[in-house]
Structure formats: C-alpha cells, structure tokens
Design an enzyme around this catalytic site. Structure first.
Site, PDB file in Angstrom:
ATOM      1  N   ASN A 182       0.710  -1.296  -0.024  1.00  0.00           N
ATOM      2  CA  ASN A 182       0.013  -0.156  -0.075  1.00  0.00           C
ATOM      3  C   ASN A 182       0.959   1.275   0.078  1.00  0.00           C
ATOM      4  O   ASN A 182       2.168   1.204  -0.153  1.00  0.00           O
ATOM      5  CB  ASN A 182      -0.842  -0.199   1.090  1.00  0.00           C
ATOM      6  N   ARG A 183       0.268   2.470  -0.106  1.00  0.00           N
ATOM      7  CA  ARG A 183       0.910   3.655  -0.103  1.00  0.00           C
ATOM      8  C   ARG A 183       2.081   3.944   0.904  1.00  0.00           C
ATOM      9  O   ARG A 183       3.277   4.022   0.690  1.00  0.00           O
ATOM     10  CB  ARG A 183      -0.018   4.833   0.107  1.00  0.00           C
TER      11      ARG A 183
ATOM     12  N   ASP B 297      -6.190  -7.870   1.732  1.00  0.00           N
ATOM     13  CA  ASP B 297      -6.301  -9.219   1.553  1.00  0.00           C
ATOM     14  C   ASP B 297      -7.191  -9.539   0.283  1.00  0.00           C
ATOM     15  O   ASP B 297      -6.799 -10.599  -0.428  1.00  0.00           O
ATOM     16  CB  ASP B 297      -6.811 -10.059   2.642  1.00  0.00           C
TER      17      ASP B 297
END
Length: 527
Positions: A211-212, A281
């Site tokens: 993610n970021r 997920d």
C-alpha cells in the site's frame, strides 16, 4: 476498458488451486450496543450480545479466495490452544486444505479481538481492538518441515500467495527457497509485504502489492500523488527483481509499474468506506487468482481494484463474490443496476449484512409515478435500520392489482428510479400478489408499510413476526398519491382504455479512463 471487456476478464477466471503461505490470525468480533459512558471512567459501556470468530491474516486470504471460487491450500502456524483449533475448524468449513498448517505448542495462535459498538441499536463501528500474539521467527526445524512439504507439492499450485503480517512465519529461510522454486517452475508468486520490514526475502517474486505507506517505507520515496508511485514501483522492481509492482493507493486506486519503469494508473470510484479491514487481503486474493488464471497484470489489477473497493464498503472481514464483482462492473456502465438483484443474490447480500450486525428493513409496493409521498415514506423506512430493500410489483402484478391501465411506468424504469434514491439499498421485482415468498426467503429484521394501517393489517406481518421480526407503519403525505396525480392530468380511471406506457431514459455513464504514467503524466478523470 469497457464493462464488457472487464466482464470477459471476470469470465476467464478459472478455479485453480492456489497456495497461501503466511501468518494465520483468528479475528474475533464482539458485538453490542454502546449505550452510555461508564460512571467509573470516561469510557464507552458496551452491552454485548454476540461474538463471531472469523479467519484473519493469511487465513482470511484463503477465505477470500474460496469466496471467489478458487481451490486453496493454506500453509502457516497455529498454537496448541482453543483459538488454534477454532481457526482450523473455520478453514475446514471454508473448504480450505489445511494439511500444511503446523502446530507450534510454544506460541499462542494470533488473536485479534475487535469490539463493535452500535449507536442506538444501529450503525456498527469498531471501538477497540485487543491483540494476543508472538512475533518471534518460527522454529528452524518447523520451517524446514513446512518448506519441504510445499516444494514437494509445487506442481499442484497455479500460483503462490505470500501474506506477511510479521508474526514469524515469513522468514528468509522459508521465503527464499520457496520463491526460487516457484520461479523455476513458472508458478507466479504474489507478495503482500510487511510494513516497514526488510524486503530482501521477497527477491525474485513475480509481483508485490504494497500500500502507499508500505511502499514509502520500503523505498524512502514520498507518494503524494499517483505519479509519485511510478519511481517507487520501479525501485522495487529493480531491487527485488520483480516482473512488476502493484501499488495500492487507497482513494487514488492502483498503479502498475513494470520492470522497464512504465507506469499505469487504474483509478477507483469514490465509495462510502465502512471498514478498511481486509481490503489488502481482497486485492491480493483477486490479483493472485487472476494471474493464476492467465490474465495479464493489467487485467488482474482492474479486477482487484473492483473487489478491493467492494470490500471497504463492508463492516469487518467479509467475502466478495464473483456475482458482486459482476454487478459492480455493470453498475459502472448502467448507473444503479448493481442494486437491482435477483433473489439468490439478494438473499446472500442480506445474510452478509445481518452477519455484520446490520438491521435489514423491507418494504414493498407498486411505486408507479414516483412522487414526494413515496420518497418521504422510503426515507422514513430507511431510518428504521441500516439497509433498505424495496420489493417492487412487476408490471403483470400491478395490472392484476390496479387494472389494465396501470402501471403507467414500466417495471424496468420503476426499478431504476427506486435504485437511484439514496435511501434505497436494494430493489427486487416480484410477480406474486403478495411479498410472502420474499419475506420467507430474505427474513428481514423489519417489515414496514406506509399508510394508516395497524401493524396487524400489514400484508406479511405474520411471516415476519413468526421469526421474531418487527412490523412498523410510517405516516403518509396528505394529498399525495399516484391515483390523484393521474386524475389531475386526465388519465382514465382503472377499467378504461390504457394510456401508452412511459419510459424514462438516463444518459450513459462516462467511465473513468486511465493513461500511461511512463512520461510522468498524472491521470485525470474525463469530464
């Protein structure tokens, strides 16, 4: 990409067997009403009424894949305790092969307990999480035993998914040989990496989905806008010998960067976010299944984007089905069609909402010539719970009830108009004279009707009351009715010649486009 092309990608998803390796977690949800502040301390007092145990971490990835109709083998560790036995039982119930899950008596099964409070009996929100875990690396001999069992079975798997939550399973001694074996055998390896850790053990994987924040910590690059993700992704590809990197940027969507440094942004639509739990997920599961089915990385990202967006609209960890993804894709092309469901899809949606502690409200009617009385009544009905379903009489049913001159608006257009209302979550068309069959199948928590009825006069009240549901009656807006509106414009009364049916047309939605970011261009949504 058009909706039809994306639907073609969805249809190409097979049912291959995937290996999921990682940290297994038991998610426990304790539900209750947040009634008041305690007199003993400035804390919320939660009166509990339910407890749910669900699969979390790598076990949730297995659960998500089963919801997407994949075959799954799970590898990881549990403790020799009640939580470990519960986790294994949940895996078995999901249809997951847990023969590669080992028991380590020296450590507890990782448990995350979330306390969910409902305000005024509705609108559930997480108010506290309590974790029980050990983070030390798994025993070397256990790691060797796990690895040997997986390498021997590698020809059974169409892809390997690694879900690293830093609980001790994803050690370099396990990951490096497994990734190397997968690469040698031509099996895609997709990694959901740990936050802020050493990424060297992931070297040689096919792709990864940070993610970021994870990408920023791993590369030291700030990702303030989508274009910033391209150099970060290229850095990961070069350092870790990846074929591509997939960076998930929350509201900005996802950026796919290949080993040559070319980047492409795949935006997501703005959503009402209830809970980000499980979104990563879901993305890993969908992309893994897509790559295992032979789709390109770009098409895998497109599907992952849709599935991840659906996941954040749910409370807690919950599966997303292929049917939901299909409905969402259609919604991009046709407005609110994803809210107009057949009975099987709607029954599954109701079960999901109720499992998340949400209160489901049902009402029904003809809703011919939608007017302010209808809108007011539906807004009041929506206030009685968290989810509002409208059962809509079909054209044939309306004719039987109202006569040959009705309906004025056909069922297709009546459905679209109802589904466009903010108060309405789902619409289902039914052909019977009464909603009894729908009530038996859906089992809503509340049945509501607008008018001057007493609760015992509401059609279907006996069905709902028999299983413990509630029946409510809302008010009416004086002087507002379809019959009065028709009379005011000179439409013949029932029994006379039928007027021509009206159709309401809405302009086609303009789908967002994506552009290459290789030259540093930032995607902008077309007007």
């Amino acid at each position: 990409m058009s909706a039809s092309s994306l639907l073609d990608c969805l249809e190409l998803l097979g049912r291959p067997r995937l290996l999921v390796l990682g940290d297994l977690i038991l998610d426990r949800y304790t539900w209750g009403d947040a009634e008041r502040v305690s007199q003993e301390a400035p804390v919320i007092l939660l009166r509990t009424d339910r407890r749910d145990d669900r699969l979390g971490g790598a076990a949730n990835v297995c659960h998500m894949l089963r919801g997407l109709e994949a075959e799954v083998t799970c590898a990881g560790l549990v403790g020799d305790d009640e939580q470990g036995r519960e986790l294994l039982e949940l895996l078995a119930r999901s249809g997951v092969d847990a023969s590669s899950v080992l028991v380590d008596p020296s450590r507890p099964t990782t448990l995350k307990e979330r306390f969910i409070g409902r305000a005024a009996g509705r609108h559930p929100h997480q108010i506290l999480r309590v974790d029980r875990e050990e983070r030390h690396a798994l025993d070397r001999k256990l790691g060797e035993r796990m690895l040997a069992g997986l390498v021997d079975r590698l020809d059974q798997f169409a892809a390997i998914l690694i879900s690293d939550y830093a609980k001790g399973v994803c050690t370099p001694e396990v990951l490096r040989p497994l990734i190397a074996a997968g690469r040698s055998a031509g099996v895609p390896v997709i990694v959901d990496p740990v936050r802020g850790g050493d990424y060297a053990p992931y070297r040689g994987a096919t792709t990864m989905t940070p993610n970021r924040l994870e990408a920023e910590l791993a590369t030291g690059r700030k990702i303030a806008q989508p274009a910033d993700a391209v150099p970060a992704g290229y850095d990961l590809c070069q350092r870790l010998d990846l074929q591509c990197a997939i960076l998930t940027l929350d509201k900005d969507g996802m950026v796919l960067v290949d080993a040559q440094g070319q980047g492409e942004l795949f935006p997501t639509r703005v959503r009402e976010v209830y809970d980000i739990t499980g979104a990563g997920d879901m993305v890993l599961s969908t992309i893994g299944l897509a790559l295992a089915s032979g789709l390109t990385p770009a098409d895998a990202v497109r599907l992952g984007n849709v599935a991840g967006g659906l996941e954040v609209e749910k409370v807690g960890v919950a599966q997303v089905s292929r049917a939901e993804i299909r409905a969402e894709i259609l919604a991009r092309e046709g407005g609110n069609r994803r809210h107009i469901l057949a009975i099987d899809e709607l029954a599954a949606a109701v079960q999901r909402h109720q499992a998340q502690g949400q209160r489901v409200v049902f009402t029904n009617g003809c809703f011919d010539l939608l007017h302010v009385g209808h809108v007011t009544y539906l807004e009041e009905a929506a206030q009685l719970g968290d989810v509002l379903i409208v059962g809509l009489n079909s054209d044939a049913s309306v004719r039987r009830l109202k006569g040959p001159s009705r309906p004025v608006i056909n069922q297709h257009d009546r459905s679209l108009m109802l589904a466009s209302l903010a108060s309405v979550d789902y619409v289902i068309v039914f052909d019977e004279a009464t909603p009894h069959a729908l009530l038996h199948r859906l089992r809503p928590d509340v049945l509501v009707k607008g008018g001057t009825y007493a609760p015992h006069e509401v059609v279907g009240h006996e069905v709902v009351e028999a299983y413990g549901g509630q029946v409510c009656v809302t008010g009416v807006v004086p002087g507002r009715s379809t019959t009065a509106i028709l009379a005011s414009v000179g439409v013949p009364a029932p029994g006379t010649a039928a007027p021509p049916a009206l159709s309401i047309f809405a302009p086609d939605d303009v789908a967002p486009r994506h552009e290459s970011l290789g030259s540093g261009q930032v995607w902008r949504e077309s007007a």
